[in-house]
Design an enzyme around this catalytic site. Structure first.
Site, mmCIF file in Angstrom:
data_model
loop_
_atom_site.group_PDB
_atom_site.id
_atom_site.type_symbol
_atom_site.label_atom_id
_atom_site.label_comp_id
_atom_site.label_asym_id
_atom_site.label_seq_id
_atom_site.Cartn_x
_atom_site.Cartn_y
_atom_site.Cartn_z
ATOM 1 N N ASP A 18 0.895 -1.133 0.156
ATOM 2 C CA ASP A 18 0.009 -0.061 0.075
ATOM 3 C C ASP A 18 0.838 1.381 -0.044
ATOM 4 O O ASP A 18 2.095 1.196 0.268
ATOM 5 C CB ASP A 18 -0.881 -0.042 1.092
ATOM 6 C CG ASP A 18 -1.646 1.268 1.464
ATOM 7 O OD1 ASP A 18 -2.224 1.588 0.378
ATOM 8 O OD2 ASP A 18 -1.740 1.615 2.401
ATOM 9 N N ASP A 20 -0.176 5.110 1.183
ATOM 10 C CA ASP A 20 -0.432 5.921 1.826
ATOM 11 C C ASP A 20 -0.143 5.407 3.374
ATOM 12 O O ASP A 20 -0.875 4.437 3.549
ATOM 13 C CB ASP A 20 -1.693 6.710 1.637
ATOM 14 C CG ASP A 20 -1.600 7.693 0.511
ATOM 15 O OD1 ASP A 20 -0.927 8.614 0.401
ATOM 16 O OD2 ASP A 20 -2.491 7.248 -0.320
#
Length: 236
Positions: A18, A20
């Site tokens: 991922d 963020d």
């Protein structure tokens, strides 16, 4: 640790990050932007409210609050565009790779693992963020959940990243920070390691994370032992 993963002895071929909150400590920036944009519409978002939509696509964040507050005055598409624009500006001004991110990428690269990003952010924001952090050329595949039919917690973006890599999802390790992201990775049948903010540790465990770490610096050989998994080229 999830006992099923611990017994699996999986050989991992790829790591899918991922973005963020994992590769960049951008969740504080997202909170600032969301508070600013929705505040201009008359909606005051608290920390608890912001956590409700953590890890979701921008369009879903906007839909979430417009559906719960029908009195909000604004065009949803324009609000989503404003969120993306302000976030892009914030990242360019203050973005930096999260502590331990470069070392983790280097470790996985040395292990012969293929690397991808599967993010709820738009493709443009993914590229801008990774470029700002000096990480754009470190990943073979970049996938945005905005290009999929469904966003996290559905597995679509993780499955798409694995498909583009040409790697079976069960041979992938996903690194996440949010409950929605962990659920997406587990729905894709991947091993999931979560590196959440301190207040979300229990939430990511409940979402099914196979291992919860305090920081990216803990992505080491001991992590593999705790997971009961190993890089595909490893002799262990």
């Amino acid at each position: 640790m999830n006992e099923q993963a611990g017994r699996s002895g999986r050989r991992i071929e790829a790591v899918i990050f991922d973005m963020d909150g994992v590769l960049i400590d951008s969740e504080p920036l997202w909170r600032e932007v969301e508070v600013d944009v929705f505040g201009a519409l008359g909606l005051s978002l608290t920390r608890e409210m912001l956590e409700e939509t953590m890890g979701r696509r921008t369009t879903e964040v906007v839909a979430h609050w417009f559906e719960r507050h029908p009195d909000l005055d604004g065009d949803r598409a324009e609000v989503a565009d404003r969120l993306r624009a302000e976030m892009g500006a914030a990242v360019r001004a203050r973005g930096a790779a999260a502590p331990g991110a470069v070392a983790a990428i280097d470790r996985f690269t040395r292990a012969g693992l293929r690397l991808a990003v599967a993010s709820s952010s738009s493709r443009a924001l993914i590229e801008a963020t990774l470029r700002t952090c000096g990480l754009l050329d470190r990943f073979e595949v970049l996938r945005s959940a905005e290009d999929e039919i469904r966003g996290k917690p559905h597995p679509d973006v993780y499955l798409a990243a694995a498909r583009q890599l040409g790697v079976d999802p069960v041979r992938c390790l996903a690194i996440e920070d949010s409950p929605a992201g962990v659920r997406a990775a587990k729905a894709a049948r991947m091993v999931s390691v979560a590196v959440p903010e301190p207040g979300l540790a229990e939430a990511v465990r409940e979402a099914g994370a196979d291992l919860v770490l305090g920081s990216l610096a803990e992505l080491d050989d001991n992590m593999w032992r705790r997971l009961g998994a190993a890089p595909v080229g490893s002799s262990t």
